[in-house]
Scaffold this motif. Structure first.
Motif, short mmCIF file in Angstrom:
data_model
loop_
_atom_site.label_atom_id
_atom_site.label_comp_id
_atom_site.label_asym_id
_atom_site.label_seq_id
_atom_site.Cartn_x
_atom_site.Cartn_y
_atom_site.Cartn_z
N LYS A 297 0.74 -1.28 -0.04
CA LYS A 297 0.05 -0.11 0.04
C LYS A 297 0.94 1.51 0.10
N THR A 298 1.96 1.05 0.76
CA THR A 298 2.63 2.34 0.64
C THR A 298 3.21 3.03 -0.23
N VAL A 299 3.54 1.94 -1.26
CA VAL A 299 4.32 2.43 -2.72
C VAL A 299 3.30 3.27 -3.39
N GLN A 327 9.67 4.05 10.11
CA GLN A 327 9.78 3.02 9.20
C GLN A 327 9.47 3.66 7.69
N HIS A 328 8.25 4.34 7.73
CA HIS A 328 7.81 4.87 6.54
C HIS A 328 8.79 6.04 6.09
N PHE A 329 9.41 6.73 6.83
CA PHE A 329 9.98 7.89 6.49
C PHE A 329 11.36 7.15 6.07
N ILE A 391 -3.58 8.48 5.88
CA ILE A 391 -3.70 7.85 6.79
C ILE A 391 -3.41 6.27 6.90
N ASP A 392 -2.24 6.02 7.62
CA ASP A 392 -1.98 4.62 7.50
C ASP A 392 -2.66 3.85 8.64
N GLU A 393 -3.17 2.73 8.49
CA GLU A 393 -3.83 1.97 9.74
C GLU A 393 -4.92 2.79 10.17
N GLN A 394 -5.79 3.27 9.33
CA GLN A 394 -6.92 4.14 9.62
C GLN A 394 -7.80 3.97 10.96
MG MG Z 1 1.74 -0.57 5.77
#
Ligand code: MG
Ligand code: ADP
Length: 691
Positions: A297-299, A327-329, A391-394
């Protein structure tokens, strides 16, 4: 404005006959504050009160008899019951009061009087008895005792019969309303009118009337679902009327994509074009991307954020924890920087001058993409031009928190991400006002996680094997669930497990749990991520989405206590690296049939969507999924499993109604408005608002 015809329904419940100040709070707890809430209180079962003679009466059943009072038998000693001997042509029936008996009974029911009595009859040898009859009326009022009686849940401390009486009382106040359903649909289904359906609900004629699939119950469920779908569709439409920046797909994003070390999967590509489609039309996007942990999803979010940056706007990516944000950063910075975009991290750890410097950069527009935690929406955080909130893990954020982030810009597009795939039908009820993209395909090259169910007594073998693989450099999660009444007991169990594992495999066993200060928790997680800790014992706080590629083993204790979706998510934390991965579901034997079937689903499938569908299909009514906690609307009549087909029909119907008559001005539109009022989803909006 609420139409006048509905005033009686929206009057306080306390306005009904028989609700005094003493029981008013109980009624409110059992049903709600309004007359409407009592009329909509769904019975949970029925009692049959068969009319019978003493001789034919059966032991243990609730039955109704017509008898004559023969004699009163006051207690022979203190503490003994008050009894009345009664009879019909076939034998004696004793009525017994262990509490509340007394001479007043003799006044009310003098010898010779004919009475209709109903209650649970018991036989002791040849003697028949009803203790504390439910009804004891003049025989002339026999018909006041229903043959079939709806039974209401008594959790609030009100007897079922009081609730029944009040529900019938509320029903009297319930007006007949113009039909809002399509007549052809009603006829095809053979459903009653709305008021008649409510009447049948509270005053069933047969045991089958109480079935969740009974026509009147379906009718009411459908009304409720339609009202909800209409409310969501209307809000979706309102959102679409809000102008928002047009963001075209950009060469920067294309270059970013070309530089990735992999190609997007079909599902990722589809989601990306859906997002890009939304961003092009100049209406505010509210899209949810659902996909398993590791589905990528992040990509997808990153490419959308690059588009936003290319059009001169900023994006904020918000994660629920410090470690996830970090981690995202770390994953996003390098590829985005390579395209000349600037990424910054902002969390609760940023303080003082350092933070002030970051905020200046953000406000000046020097930052394209801000990654962080709740820190992203604090009052003094000012964006130069926030156009997209990711919003991750909404589900880890409250509605208010999501909104606060969105309020940081003039008209901010929303992209929510969730690693909890839910079945289609529930998607319609839970996320009806969002557009949903599904990433239902995993990046290639993943070996499925070998999943085994192992009974707890064989834990020794598991520990031995774990010892061997850990010695060869692998890492493992060991999950101890929250099961006990008190968190302290769970904590003790997790601590004991960690100590036990340390005995077998040395000090590289870490422990994280919910009661740890966040900084300490992050430190242990960090040590695990860096490989300094080999086995991480955790209560379920292990963050969804944490990426530890070297972790290849997941042990879950008392797996039978988890929801399948949760087990699947936990399992998704392993199988991300090159090592063969495995998941061990430790269960407390014996397993129930369903328990066995559930673990079996997990062993055989690796697809979160499929698992969610099957899990739903395995469950009965009620709320065993814990849906209400997870944002599923608190329906009064509708049941996600039993009324599955009605959910999709209602969603289609709502779309159709609004397409034909957006202002709800036609005669049917007017009736539909009344429907929406009755169910009041407007007032409850904040609770189910996923956007
Ligand atoms: Mg994720
Ligand atoms: P999610 O957020 O959905 O759990 P991530 O976006 O963290 O998943 O992706 C998990 C891992 O898979 C990351 O290391 C990412 O780089 C990688 N990945 C994503 N998409 C692909 C793809 N199409 N092919 C190969 N690897 C991918």
């Amino acid at each position: 404005m609420r139409p006048e015809i509905l005033f009686p329904l929206f009057a306080p419940a306390a306005s009904l006959k028989g609700i005094g100040p003493k029981i008013a709070p109980l009624v409110e707890r059992a049903a709600g504050p309004l007359v409407r809430d009592l009329a909509f209180l769904c019975p949970q079962g029925v009692i049959e009160r068969k009319r019978i003679t003493v001789q034919a009466a059966q032991d243990g059943l609730v039955q109704t008899l017509v008898v004559r009072i023969d004699a009163h038998l006051p207690p022979s000693r203190r503490g003994a019951p008050w009894r009345i001997r009664t009879l019909d042509e076939t034998g004696f029936l004793f009525l017994t009061w262990f509490k509340g008996g007394g001479p007043h009974l003799e006044t009310q029911h003098p010898p010779g009087a004919a009475r209709a009595v109903s209650g649970k009859l018991e036989r002791f040898g040849i003697e028949a008895q009803i203790a504390h009859p439910d009804y004891l009326l003049d025989a002339g009022r026999l018909d006041d005792i229903p043959l079939i009686e709806a039974v209401y849940g008594t959790t609030a401390g009100l007897p079922s019969r009081t609730l029944r009486r009040l529900a019938l009382e509320a029903l009297i106040k319930t007006p007949d309303l113009a039909e809002w359903q399509d007549p052809a649909w009603l006829a095809r289904k053979g459903w009653l009118g709305w008021r008649a359906a409510l009447e049948r609900l509270h005053d069933p004629k047969t045991v089958a009337d109480m079935d969740i699939a009974a026509p009147q119950r379906q009718r009411l469920a459908y009304d409720e679902l339609l009202a909800h779908q209409l409310a969501m569709a209307q809000r979706k439409a309102a959102r679409r009327r809000e102008a928002a920046p047009i963001i075209p797909a950009s060469p920067v994003s294309d270059a970013l994509q070309a530089a990735l070390p992999f190609r997007l999967t079909g599902a990722q590509n589809r989601s990306l074009s859906e997002i890009r489609g939304d961003l092009l039309v100049g209406e505010r996007m509210s899209r949810l991307v659902q996909g398993d942990v590791g589905s990528g999803k992040t990509v997808v979010a990153m490419l959308a954020m690059a588009d936003v940056a290319a059009s001169g706007g900023q994006s904020a990516l918000m994660a629920p924890t410090e470690i996830l944000a970090r981690q995202h950063f770390e994953t996003l910075s390098a590829p985005l920087a390579a395209q000349g975009l600037s990424v910054m991290l902002l969390t609760g750890r940023d303080k003082g001058a350092g933070r002030a410097e970051k905020l200046r950069a953000l406000a000046s527009g020097a930052v394209d993409i801000l990654v962080g935690t709740h820190a992203l929406f604090q009052d003094d955080v000012v964006y130069a031009r926030l156009d997209l909130a990711v919003i991750d893990e909404q589900h880890r954020f409250g509605v208010a928190e999501r909104r606060r982030l969105q309020d940081k810009g003039a008209s901010v597009h929303l992209l929510a991400m969730s690693a909890t795939p839910i079945p289609r039908t529930l998607e319609l009820t839970q996320y009806g006002e969002l557009d949903v993209s599904r990433i239902d395909e995993k990046p290639p090259g993943r070996t499925p996680v070998a999943t085994r169910a192992v009974p707890l007594p064989r834990i020794g073998e598991i520990v031995q094997r774990l010892k061997t693989v850990v010695a060869s450099g692998a890492q493992a999660f060991w999950i101890c669930p929250l099961v006990a009444e008190s968190e302290l007991m769970d904590l003790a169990a997790a601590e004991a497990r960690a100590a036990d594992l340390r005995q077998h495999m040395g000090p590289r066993v870490g422990l994280v749990h919910g009661q740890m200060p966040p900084a300490e928790k992050d430190a242990v997680m960090q040590a695990f991520t860096e490989g300094k800790v080999s086995v991480l014992v955790a209560t379920t706080v292990v963050e969804v989405g944490v990426n530890v590629p070297n972790a290849s083993i997941m042990v879950i204790e008392q797996a039978e206590r988890f929801g399948l979706a949760q087990l699947h998510q936990l399992r998704g934390r392993v199988g991300r690296g090159v090592r063969e991965s495995s998941c061990v579901l430790l269960y407390d034997p014996p397993l129930s049939k369903t328990g066995e079937a559930r673990l079996d689903i997990l062993r055989k499938s690796d697809d979160g969507f499929e698992i969610a569908e099957r899990d739903l299909a395995l469950r009965g009514g009620g709320d065993p999924l814990g849906l209400k906690q997870s944002g599923f609307p608190a329906y009064r009549f509708a049941d996600p499993i039993a009324h599955k087909d009605l959910i999709s029909a209602a969603a289609d119907d709502a779309r159709l109604i609004l397409a034909r008559d957006p202002g709800l001005n036609s005669p049917r539109g007017q009736a539909v408005r009344v429907l929406c009022e009755i169910f009041d989803w407007q007032a409850a909006l904040g609770l189910t608002d996923a956007g």
